[in-house]
Every structure is written in C-alpha cells, then in structure tokens.
Design an enzyme around this catalytic site. Sequence first.
Site, PDB file in Angstrom:
ATOM      1  N   LYS A   1       0.845  -1.203   0.000  1.00  0.00           N
ATOM      2  CA  LYS A   1       0.000   0.000   0.000  1.00  0.00           C
ATOM      3  C   LYS A   1       0.875   1.246   0.000  1.00  0.00           C
ATOM      4  O   LYS A   1       0.595   2.225  -0.685  1.00  0.00           O
ATOM      5  CB  LYS A   1      -0.940   0.009   1.203  1.00  0.00           C
TER       6      LYS A   1
ATOM      7  N   LYS B   1      -3.959 -12.416  -8.317  1.00  0.00           N
ATOM      8  CA  LYS B   1      -4.690 -12.945  -7.163  1.00  0.00           C
ATOM      9  C   LYS B   1      -6.079 -12.294  -7.080  1.00  0.00           C
ATOM     10  O   LYS B   1      -6.187 -11.075  -7.254  1.00  0.00           O
ATOM     11  CB  LYS B   1      -3.908 -12.626  -5.873  1.00  0.00           C
TER      12      LYS B   1
ATOM     13  N   LYS C   1     -10.444  -7.855  -3.815  1.00  0.00           N
ATOM     14  CA  LYS C   1     -11.324  -6.704  -4.039  1.00  0.00           C
ATOM     15  C   LYS C   1     -10.520  -5.484  -4.475  1.00  0.00           C
ATOM     16  O   LYS C   1     -10.957  -4.698  -5.304  1.00  0.00           O
ATOM     17  CB  LYS C   1     -12.101  -6.399  -2.767  1.00  0.00           C
TER      18      LYS C   1
HETATM   19  P1  TYM Z   1      -9.288 -11.163   4.280  1.00  0.00           P
HETATM   20  O1  TYM Z   1     -10.578 -10.663   4.805  1.00  0.00           O
HETATM   21  O2  TYM Z   1      -8.561 -10.320   3.291  1.00  0.00           O
HETATM   22  O3  TYM Z   1      -9.510 -12.567   3.602  1.00  0.00           O
HETATM   23  C1  TYM Z   1     -10.217 -13.605   4.284  1.00  0.00           C
HETATM   24  C2  TYM Z   1      -9.608 -14.940   3.944  1.00  0.00           C
HETATM   25  O4  TYM Z   1      -9.683 -15.183   2.521  1.00  0.00           O
HETATM   26  C3  TYM Z   1      -8.412 -15.539   2.032  1.00  0.00           C
HETATM   27  N1  TYM Z   1      -8.266 -15.080   0.640  1.00  0.00           N
HETATM   28  C4  TYM Z   1      -7.824 -15.841  -0.366  1.00  0.00           C
HETATM   29  N2  TYM Z   1      -7.415 -17.122  -0.399  1.00  0.00           N
HETATM   30  C5  TYM Z   1      -7.025 -17.617  -1.602  1.00  0.00           C
HETATM   31  N3  TYM Z   1      -7.034 -16.887  -2.756  1.00  0.00           N
HETATM   32  C6  TYM Z   1      -7.434 -15.601  -2.758  1.00  0.00           C
HETATM   33  N4  TYM Z   1      -7.447 -14.913  -3.906  1.00  0.00           N
HETATM   34  C7  TYM Z   1      -7.845 -15.023  -1.529  1.00  0.00           C
HETATM   35  N5  TYM Z   1      -8.298 -13.785  -1.174  1.00  0.00           N
HETATM   36  C8  TYM Z   1      -8.547 -13.846   0.161  1.00  0.00           C
HETATM   37  C9  TYM Z   1      -7.423 -14.840   2.957  1.00  0.00           C
HETATM   38  O5  TYM Z   1      -6.147 -15.430   2.915  1.00  0.00           O
HETATM   39  C10 TYM Z   1      -8.113 -14.993   4.299  1.00  0.00           C
HETATM   40  O6  TYM Z   1      -7.814 -16.239   4.889  1.00  0.00           O
HETATM   41  N6  TYM Z   1      -6.207 -10.101   8.048  1.00  0.00           N
HETATM   42  C11 TYM Z   1      -7.196 -11.035   7.583  1.00  0.00           C
HETATM   43  C12 TYM Z   1      -8.381 -11.169   8.526  1.00  0.00           C
HETATM   44  C13 TYM Z   1      -7.991 -11.520   9.903  1.00  0.00           C
HETATM   45  C14 TYM Z   1      -7.525 -12.791  10.358  1.00  0.00           C
HETATM   46  C15 TYM Z   1      -7.296 -12.625  11.758  1.00  0.00           C
HETATM   47  C16 TYM Z   1      -7.281 -14.005   9.722  1.00  0.00           C
HETATM   48  C17 TYM Z   1      -8.025 -10.687  10.973  1.00  0.00           C
HETATM   49  N7  TYM Z   1      -7.609 -11.342  12.104  1.00  0.00           N
HETATM   50  C18 TYM Z   1      -6.824 -13.703  12.521  1.00  0.00           C
HETATM   51  C19 TYM Z   1      -6.816 -15.071  10.517  1.00  0.00           C
HETATM   52  C20 TYM Z   1      -6.581 -14.910  11.900  1.00  0.00           C
HETATM   53  C21 TYM Z   1      -7.716 -10.567   6.230  1.00  0.00           C
HETATM   54  O7  TYM Z   1      -7.647  -9.411   5.920  1.00  0.00           O
HETATM   55  O8  TYM Z   1      -8.312 -11.532   5.483  1.00  0.00           O
END
Ligand code: TYM
Length: 321
Positions: A110, A189, A192
């Site tokens: 970012k 990848k 959003k």
């Molecule tokens: P977030 O909300 O961006 O994504 C949620 C989950 O979806 C997975 N993901 C993907 N997996 C495979 N291919 C893709 N293109 C793809 N896009 C998204 C992400 O790897 C994720 O598992 N920081 C985290 C949220 C969070 C969290 C936590 C996760 C907050 N606290 C504690 C685990 C443990 C996040 O932004 O995920």
Amino acid sequence: MRVLSGIQPTGRFHWGNYFGAIQQYIDLQNEEESYYFIANLHALTTIRDSDELKTLTLEAATDLLALGLQPEQATLFVQSDVPEVSELTWLLMTGTPMGLLERCHAYKEKKEKGVAADAGLFTYPVLMAADILAYDSNVVPVGQDQVQHIEVCRDIARSFNHHYGEVFVMPDAKVLEASAKVPGTDGEKMSKSYDNTIQIFEPLKPQRKQIMRIQTDSRPMEDSKDPETDHLYQLLSLFASNEEREEVAGIYRTGGFGYGDIKKRLADAAESYFSDARARREKLEQDPGFVQDVLSEGAKQARAKASEVLDRAQKATGLVR
Ligand code: TYM
C-alpha cells in the site's frame, strides 16, 4: 485442537475467500473447538461509513451461515464484541519491533502504491496476532496472503513468552495447496482491491456475464495450451470433479477449443456448486434476528475464552496487583 480464523467484512465474499479460507472453516468446524469471526476492527482501516460497516458485518455473518457454518459446531462472532482483544493488542504492541511490521507486505504494497498509511494499517498485524493468541489457537486456516501475518504473530508470541514465561500458545497457519491463491478474472490474485473478483452470491445473470469476460489470451483456437498456467482452467478446477479436471486438461493440450465453451462450463459449475447456499441465504435474509442471536451467543463464548487469556497476560506483565 483449537481452530480460529477471521475475515474482513469489506465487501461481499468472493471465490478466493471461499476456496482459500471459508471452505476450510466449514471442514474444520467439527474439530474440538472452532472460532470464526468477522474482522470489523480490521475493516475500519478501509471502511469509514458506519452504516456500510454495519450492513456488511451482518451480510458477512449471513453469508458464512449460508455457506455452511453451523452455530452448534463453531463459535461465530464479531471481532469488536470481544474488547479483550483490543486490550491484548496493546500488551503485544509494546513488544513488537517496528522493523517486523515494516517488512509486512500488505503494508509495504500500500505504501509503495502511495496510499497514505495510518497507524491502524501499520499495526494491523499486531491486532491480528491478538486475535489469534487471545483464544489459544493452534490452527489458523487462511489463504497464502495471510501466512506472513501468522509468522509475525508467532514472532510476537515467542518474544512475549521469552520475557514473561509461557503465556501464549504457538499457532500454525493452515493453507490448502490447491486454492492458496485463487486467481481473479485478470489472472492476478483474486482481490477486491484489484477489482477482479467474482462474488459468491452475485445474482446469476451478472455473474455469468462476469465469467464470460474473464481475460484469456488471443492464441489461435487450434494451438495446444498448457492448462496448469491458465487461470480459467485453475478457476474451473476449483469446482470440477477429478474426471472433469482431467477431461478439460486433455482438451487444453489437444487444442481446437474456444475459451467461451470453458467459460460456460465454469458458469454452470459455479451455479450448481453454490445453489444450496443461495437457497439457505434467501431463508436467512428473512430472519436477521436469528443471525443477530447467533452473533450474540458467539460473542459470549468468545469473551469467556479471551478474558481467560488476557488475564494470564496481565498477570504475567504485572498489570494485576
Ligand atoms: P481477508 O478478509 O482479506 O480474507 C479472508 C480470507 O480469505 C483468504 N483469501 C484468499 N485465499 C485464496 N485466494 C485468494 N485470492 C484469496 N483472497 C482472500 C485470505 O487469505 C483470508 O484467509 N487479516 C485477515 C483477517 C484476519 C484474520 C485474523 C485471519 C483478521 N484477524 C486472525 C486469521 C486470523 C484478512 O484481511 O483476510
């Protein structure tokens, strides 16, 4: 074994979220204990409209239930309903080296793009570490992009334990090899922020149009193509049985096919794959009170566990007299 994961309510869930993470939540919910939460505190770093955040949080919970999370099996809750986690974040922050956070790619990317970073974005991995450590989590199912954050969590926990004794349990990331990085409509990848997502619950007509617009190369139809490097094939593979995967891989290698036919197959496969979830979602939409009740009950259970861990950390640091 205790399983935990979080997902941001920053928009409706897409195929990357489902195949990378949500599918694992559902498969693992029958393990001894599982905790899944909507990460609305993390979402505050991007959503600054209160009504939007409230709506998306409820939608996210509804989506997870429709996709198969069962409140009798898994504890489903909203991150901010457990204030113990925010308190724990501060304890962890005091022992987190700046350099560790500077190396995190989500922040680095970012910053490189010129997005004005705030302290929330910079310290985001510490809140995530608190999320994980607050529940003595052993396993954290995620997609590839979150693995570095779990490494950071382990570093923070290790350093804390080194100073104060064995307070935290060491978590491990759990990533599914086949869907660790689901590609989007442009082959990057699915995310959003790249505007290349296909949402799980998009109405079928516009979803079909989106699928038909997936970018493909312009090589002649007759050419033989390598399925393994093609994102359309990778997307179809997520839905296909082994036989269908083999069959389509054969078509690619032989050549003489149009991408349009593969896209139609993909649209049909996605429609039937999520049809039960769509039906469940329609029912849940009629009953927002039920979803709220699930979240309230989940918050109670989650708080009970997190306050036990916070108490341990407070005693270890000398905050409790
Ligand atoms: P977030 O909300 O961006 O994504 C949620 C989950 O979806 C997975 N993901 C993907 N997996 C495979 N291919 C893709 N293109 C793809 N896009 C998204 C992400 O790897 C994720 O598992 N920081 C985290 C949220 C969070 C969290 C936590 C996760 C907050 N606290 C504690 C685990 C443990 C996040 O932004 O995920």
